[in-house]
Write a protein that holds these residues in place. Structure first.
Motif, mmCIF file in Angstrom:
data_model
loop_
_atom_site.group_PDB
_atom_site.id
_atom_site.type_symbol
_atom_site.label_atom_id
_atom_site.label_comp_id
_atom_site.label_asym_id
_atom_site.label_seq_id
_atom_site.Cartn_x
_atom_site.Cartn_y
_atom_site.Cartn_z
ATOM 1 N N MET A 1 5.700 -38.402 0.836
ATOM 2 C CA MET A 1 5.062 -38.688 2.092
ATOM 3 C C MET A 1 5.617 -39.978 2.689
ATOM 4 O O MET A 1 5.774 -40.086 3.894
ATOM 5 N N ASP A 2 5.903 -40.932 1.812
ATOM 6 C CA ASP A 2 6.446 -42.204 2.266
ATOM 7 C C ASP A 2 7.836 -42.026 2.887
ATOM 8 O O ASP A 2 8.181 -42.720 3.831
ATOM 9 N N SER A 3 8.610 -41.099 2.350
ATOM 10 C CA SER A 3 9.955 -40.883 2.875
ATOM 11 C C SER A 3 9.922 -40.292 4.287
ATOM 12 O O SER A 3 10.795 -40.589 5.103
ATOM 13 N N VAL A 4 8.904 -39.476 4.589
ATOM 14 C CA VAL A 4 8.768 -38.923 5.938
ATOM 15 C C VAL A 4 8.445 -40.043 6.921
ATOM 16 O O VAL A 4 9.022 -40.116 8.014
ATOM 17 N N TYR A 5 7.526 -40.922 6.536
ATOM 18 C CA TYR A 5 7.204 -42.063 7.405
ATOM 19 C C TYR A 5 8.430 -42.942 7.617
ATOM 20 O O TYR A 5 8.689 -43.386 8.736
ATOM 21 N N ARG A 6 9.183 -43.193 6.551
ATOM 22 C CA ARG A 6 10.391 -44.019 6.687
ATOM 23 C C ARG A 6 11.417 -43.364 7.614
ATOM 24 O O ARG A 6 12.081 -44.037 8.387
ATOM 25 N N ALA A 7 11.539 -42.044 7.541
ATOM 26 C CA ALA A 7 12.477 -41.332 8.418
ATOM 27 C C ALA A 7 12.041 -41.444 9.879
ATOM 28 O O ALA A 7 12.866 -41.721 10.759
ATOM 29 N N ILE A 8 10.756 -41.239 10.141
ATOM 30 C CA ILE A 8 10.250 -41.365 11.513
ATOM 31 C C ILE A 8 10.423 -42.789 12.013
ATOM 32 O O ILE A 8 10.862 -43.019 13.145
ATOM 33 N N ASN A 9 10.100 -43.743 11.174
ATOM 34 C CA ASN A 9 10.259 -45.146 11.537
ATOM 35 C C ASN A 9 11.729 -45.478 11.794
ATOM 36 O O ASN A 9 12.055 -46.226 12.720
ATOM 37 N N GLY A 10 12.623 -44.915 11.012
ATOM 38 C CA GLY A 10 14.052 -45.146 11.201
ATOM 39 C C GLY A 10 14.557 -44.579 12.513
ATOM 40 O O GLY A 10 15.359 -45.211 13.208
ATOM 41 N N VAL A 11 14.082 -43.393 12.876
ATOM 42 C CA VAL A 11 14.475 -42.789 14.155
ATOM 43 C C VAL A 11 13.958 -43.627 15.317
ATOM 44 O O VAL A 11 14.678 -43.878 16.289
ATOM 45 N N LEU A 12 12.711 -44.083 15.216
ATOM 46 C CA LEU A 12 12.148 -44.924 16.278
ATOM 47 C C LEU A 12 12.908 -46.243 16.393
ATOM 48 O O LEU A 12 13.183 -46.724 17.501
ATOM 49 N N PHE A 13 13.271 -46.834 15.251
ATOM 50 C CA PHE A 13 14.032 -48.086 15.267
ATOM 51 C C PHE A 13 15.416 -47.870 15.875
ATOM 52 O O PHE A 13 15.886 -48.692 16.674
ATOM 53 N N ALA A 14 16.061 -46.769 15.519
ATOM 54 C CA ALA A 14 17.388 -46.480 16.075
ATOM 55 C C ALA A 14 17.306 -46.306 17.589
ATOM 56 O O ALA A 14 18.167 -46.807 18.325
ATOM 57 N N SER A 89 -1.008 -44.747 11.046
ATOM 58 C CA SER A 89 -2.429 -44.497 10.793
ATOM 59 C C SER A 89 -2.642 -43.107 10.208
ATOM 60 O O SER A 89 -3.471 -42.924 9.295
ATOM 61 N N ILE A 90 -1.936 -42.129 10.728
ATOM 62 C CA ILE A 90 -2.065 -40.764 10.210
ATOM 63 C C ILE A 90 -1.595 -40.698 8.765
ATOM 64 O O ILE A 90 -2.269 -40.107 7.908
ATOM 65 N N PHE A 91 -0.467 -41.313 8.467
ATOM 66 C CA PHE A 91 0.033 -41.293 7.090
ATOM 67 C C PHE A 91 -0.891 -42.060 6.158
ATOM 68 O O PHE A 91 -1.076 -41.679 5.010
ATOM 69 N N ARG A 92 -1.497 -43.138 6.655
ATOM 70 C CA ARG A 92 -2.408 -43.910 5.824
ATOM 71 C C ARG A 92 -3.664 -43.102 5.500
ATOM 72 O O ARG A 92 -4.211 -43.207 4.413
ATOM 73 N N MET A 93 -4.130 -42.263 6.444
ATOM 74 C CA MET A 93 -5.288 -41.412 6.187
ATOM 75 C C MET A 93 -4.989 -40.404 5.074
ATOM 76 O O MET A 93 -5.851 -40.119 4.242
ATOM 77 N N PHE A 94 -3.777 -39.856 5.057
ATOM 78 C CA PHE A 94 -3.446 -38.839 4.074
ATOM 79 C C PHE A 94 -3.115 -39.431 2.702
ATOM 80 O O PHE A 94 -3.292 -38.776 1.687
ATOM 81 N N VAL A 95 -2.653 -40.673 2.662
ATOM 82 C CA VAL A 95 -2.273 -41.277 1.394
ATOM 83 C C VAL A 95 -3.503 -41.808 0.675
ATOM 84 O O VAL A 95 -3.625 -41.686 -0.541
ATOM 85 N N TYR A 96 -4.459 -42.380 1.419
ATOM 86 C CA TYR A 96 -5.637 -42.981 0.765
ATOM 87 C C TYR A 96 -6.788 -42.077 0.792
ATOM 88 O O TYR A 96 -7.387 -41.484 1.345
#
Length: 96
Positions: A1-14, A89-96
């Motif tokens: 799940m963390d890798s999906v967030y990192r990928a989305i964050n990477g695309v947004l940063f790019a 926030s969505i990823f944090r809801m699913f992880v915790y």
């Protein structure tokens, strides 16, 4: 799940870096026939054009000194940050 967030964050940063490059290049007299400039416009224009149209229709920017400046990259940065926070926030809801 963390890798999906990192990928989305990477695309947004790019995309943020592409926006910065477009803004910086707009300050210099570079030919519009440049392939790199064409690439930057092709990537960013689908996002900036609707924002620019929305700003032009608003009463704040219409017929004022502010209409001479393009604030669409600033609004795009704000929207990217909102998207990043919603995704986090969505990823944090699913992880915790």
């Amino acid at each position: 799940m963390d890798s999906v967030y990192r990928a989305i964050n990477g695309v947004l940063f790019a995309f943020e870096m592409v926006l910065v490059a477009r803004a910086v290049i707009s300050w210099f007299p570079i030919s519009r026939n440049n392939k790199f400039v064409d690439l930057l416009h092709a990537i960013t224009e689908p996002v900036l054009s609707p924002i620019r149209n929305m700003l032009n229709r608003s009463s704040i920017f219409n017929n004022s000194m502010l209409s001479m400046m393009d604030f669409s990259p600033i609004v795009a940065f704000l929207l990217i940050e909102v998207i990043r926070n919603v995704v986090f926030s969505i990823f944090r809801m699913f992880v915790y």
